[in-house]
Design a protein around this motif. Structure first.
Motif, PDB file in Angstrom:
ATOM      1  N   GLY A  63       9.603  50.156  -5.488  1.00 19.44           N
ATOM      2  CA  GLY A  63       9.461  48.787  -5.963  1.00 19.44           C
ATOM      3  C   GLY A  63       7.833  48.567  -6.358  1.00 19.44           C
ATOM      4  O   GLY A  63       7.664  48.001  -7.558  1.00 19.44           O
ATOM      5  N   SER A  64       7.050  49.123  -5.461  1.00 23.85           N
ATOM      6  CA  SER A  64       5.572  49.094  -5.816  1.00 23.85           C
ATOM      7  C   SER A  64       5.265  49.857  -7.130  1.00 23.85           C
ATOM      8  O   SER A  64       4.464  49.622  -7.890  1.00 23.85           O
ATOM      9  N   PHE A  65       5.767  51.118  -7.030  1.00 20.73           N
ATOM     10  CA  PHE A  65       5.562  52.054  -7.909  1.00 20.73           C
ATOM     11  C   PHE A  65       5.821  51.565  -9.535  1.00 20.73           C
ATOM     12  O   PHE A  65       4.853  51.914 -10.387  1.00 20.73           O
ATOM     13  N   GLU A 265       4.093  59.005  -3.387  1.00 24.14           N
ATOM     14  CA  GLU A 265       2.807  58.876  -3.093  1.00 24.14           C
ATOM     15  C   GLU A 265       1.809  60.027  -3.622  1.00 24.14           C
ATOM     16  O   GLU A 265       0.509  59.972  -4.200  1.00 24.14           O
ATOM     17  N   LEU A 266       2.366  61.184  -4.108  1.00 21.44           N
ATOM     18  CA  LEU A 266       1.602  62.412  -4.555  1.00 21.44           C
ATOM     19  C   LEU A 266       1.410  61.976  -6.078  1.00 21.44           C
ATOM     20  O   LEU A 266       0.045  62.146  -6.277  1.00 21.44           O
ATOM     21  N   LEU A 267       2.370  61.405  -6.737  1.00 22.82           N
ATOM     22  CA  LEU A 267       1.891  60.846  -8.065  1.00 22.82           C
ATOM     23  C   LEU A 267       0.922  59.931  -8.106  1.00 22.82           C
ATOM     24  O   LEU A 267       0.191  59.819  -9.066  1.00 22.82           O
ATOM     25  N   LYS A 268       0.909  59.008  -7.072  1.00 20.45           N
ATOM     26  CA  LYS A 268      -0.185  58.000  -6.976  1.00 20.45           C
ATOM     27  C   LYS A 268      -1.551  58.678  -6.761  1.00 20.45           C
ATOM     28  O   LYS A 268      -2.500  58.317  -7.557  1.00 20.45           O
ATOM     29  N   THR A 269      -1.551  59.543  -6.074  1.00 19.20           N
ATOM     30  CA  THR A 269      -2.796  60.455  -5.800  1.00 19.20           C
ATOM     31  C   THR A 269      -3.226  60.913  -6.977  1.00 19.20           C
ATOM     32  O   THR A 269      -4.428  61.076  -7.220  1.00 19.20           O
TER      33      THR A 269
END
Length: 361
Positions: A63-65, A265-269
Motif C-alpha cells: 500500500g505504501s509503495f 524494500e530493495l526497490l525503495k533503496t
C-alpha cells in the motif's frame, strides 16, 4: 551503475535481457527465503503464530509503495487468480472492452465468460482507438495491460486518468505485471478502479506472490464469491463480509509474500526515480539503434512514449545466435522480445547491437 547490479550473480554469466519473461531473484530476497524456511524447519507452529503480523506488514508495504490504503490491498498468488475472482464477482452479462492481442490471461478470462466483448486495436494510435471504442460501445468494464507484453507499447497514465473522468461508471481494471517496478506510480491518483500485478517480473519478488489494489468505490460494483477461513484472519479483515477477504479465502504463503516485502524494500533503496531514469536512458539508446537497423514495427517507431520492452524482427536463427553469446531473450510472436531492467547497462546495449550487426552481415 554498480549499485543496480550488485546482488544479481546471474549477471556475471549472462547479458540478461529477459525481465519481461522472468525477473531475477535478488540475493536479499534469497537470503530472506533461506532464513524463513530455516525458522519453519526448527520452529514450525511458533512461526505460524507470527504469520498474521508478517502478512500485515506485506500489505502495508504494498500500500505504501503504490499509494493505496492497506485496507484496499489484497494479496493474491498471481494475476490470473485475482482477475478471475474479480470477474466472477461481476453481474453478467456486461459489456467488456479489451485490447486486441493483449495478454492472453486477460482476454481469455473475459472471452470465456458471458460478456459482450468489443476490442480496440493496439497500434501507434492506441489511445485514440480506445477513446473511439468507449464512445461507440460504452463498456461496463475495460480490462487492459498498461504495458503490452508482445511489443512493449505503453499506455499513457494521464490518458486513462482522463478517460475515467469522462466515463466514471466504467470499471477500469489494469494489469500492472509488465509495468509495476519500472517507475513511480500513484494508484490513488491514477483513475483506476483495480490494478492487479504478478510480482515475479519487474518487482523481482520471485514466483507465487502478487497483489490487487482497489479504489474504495469498486466495492459496490463487484460481489466476489470466494470465501474461506482466511477471509477473516488478520488485521484489515476482521469484519465479516469485508471486501479484500473475499480475494484471500485460504492461508497465504509467508515465504512468497515475505519475499515481496523484501523486494519492495530493495526497490525503495535503489530509488524509483533513479530506476526510471536508468530505464529511460536504456530504452532511448536501444530504440534508436533498433530503428536504425530496421528492426522495429511502425507502431512502436511512431509512438512518443514506450516501455523498456521491444520486439525486434528476427527468427530462431537470430535467437540462437544471441543465446550462443549468452544474451538471454525470448521468442514472442513473429520476433524476438528484448527487455531491459535497471540492472542492465549501456555497455550491454552496445554488445547486443554489435551482435545484431554481426548476424546481419
Amino acid at each position: 551503475m554498480d549499485k543496480f547490479r550488485k546482488g544479481f550473480p546471474v549477471l556475471e554469466q549472462y547479458t540478461y535481457l529477459n525481465t519481461a519473461a522472468s525477473g531475477l531473484l535478488p540475493e536479499k530476497v534469497w537470503e530472506f527465503r533461506q532464513d524463513h524456511d530455516l525458522d519453519f524447519l526448527i520452529k514450525a507452529g511458533v512461526l505460524k503464530e507470527k504469520m498474521g503480523e508478517l502478512l500485515t506488514e506485506v500489505r502495508e508495504s504494498v500500500g505504501s509503495f503504490f499509494n493505496c490504503p492497506a485496507n484496499q490491498v489484497a494479496l493474491v498468488p498471481n494475476f490470473s487468480f485475482g482477475f478471475n475472482t474479480l470477474l466472477e464477482g461481476l453481474e453478467k452479462p456486461q459489456k467488456a472492452l479489451l485490447l486486441k492481442q493483449d495478454y492472453p490471461s486477460i482476454n481469455w478470462a473475459v472471452e470465456s465468460r458471458n460478456f459482450e466483448v468489443s476490442y480496440a486495436e493496439i497500434d501507434e494510435n492506441l489511445e485514440q482507438n480506445i477513446a473511439e471504442a468507449f464512445k461507440k460501445e460504452q463498456p461496463d468494464f475495460f480490462a487492459f495491460s498498461i504495458v503490452q507484453y508482445l511489443n512493449g507499447i505503453k499506455l499513457s497514465i494521464d490518458f486513462f486518468k482522463e478517460l475515467k473522468e469522462n466515463y466514471p461508471d466504467t470499471i477500469f481494471i489494469a494489469d500492472g505485471t509488465q509495468y509495476c517496478g519500472t517507475e513511480e506510480f500513484d494508484f490513488e491518483a491514477s483513475g483506476l478502479d483495480v490494478l492487479i500485478c504478478s510480482s515475479y517480473k519487474w518487482l523481482n519478488a520471485g514466483y507465487g506472490n502478487g497483489f490487487m489494489l482497489f479504489n474504495e468505490s469498486i466495492q459496490g460494483k463487484v460481489s466476489p464469491k470466494a470465501l474461506g477461513f482466511g477471509s477473516l484472519q488478520g488485521k484489515y479483515k476482521e469484519r465479516e463480509g469485508n471486501f479484500i477477504g473475499k480475494f484471500e479465502p485460504g492461508h497465504l504463503d509467508t515465504l512468497n509474500f515475505g519475499s515481496l516485502k523484501v523486494a519492495l524494500e530493495l526497490l525503495k533503496t535503489m530509488g524509483l526515480k533513479e530506476i526510471e531514469n536508468q530505464l529511460q536512458k536504456l530504452l532511448e539508446k536501444s530504440k534508436a539503434a533498433f530503428e536504425e537497423l530496421g528492426l522495429l514495427e511502425e507502431a512502436v517507431i511512431k509512438r512518443e512514449q514506450h516501455s523498456s520492452i521491444f520486439n525486434i524482427k528476427g527468427d530462431e536463427k537470430l535467437y540462437n545466435s544471441l543465446r550462443s553469446q549468452n544474451i538471454i531473450t525470448s521468442r514472442r510472436g513473429d520476433g524476438i522480445r528484448i527487455s531491459f531492467h535497471y540492472f542492465n547497462t549501456e555497455k550491454e546495449v552496445d554488445f547486443l547491437i554489435k551482435q545484431l550487426k554481426k548476424f546481419a552481415g
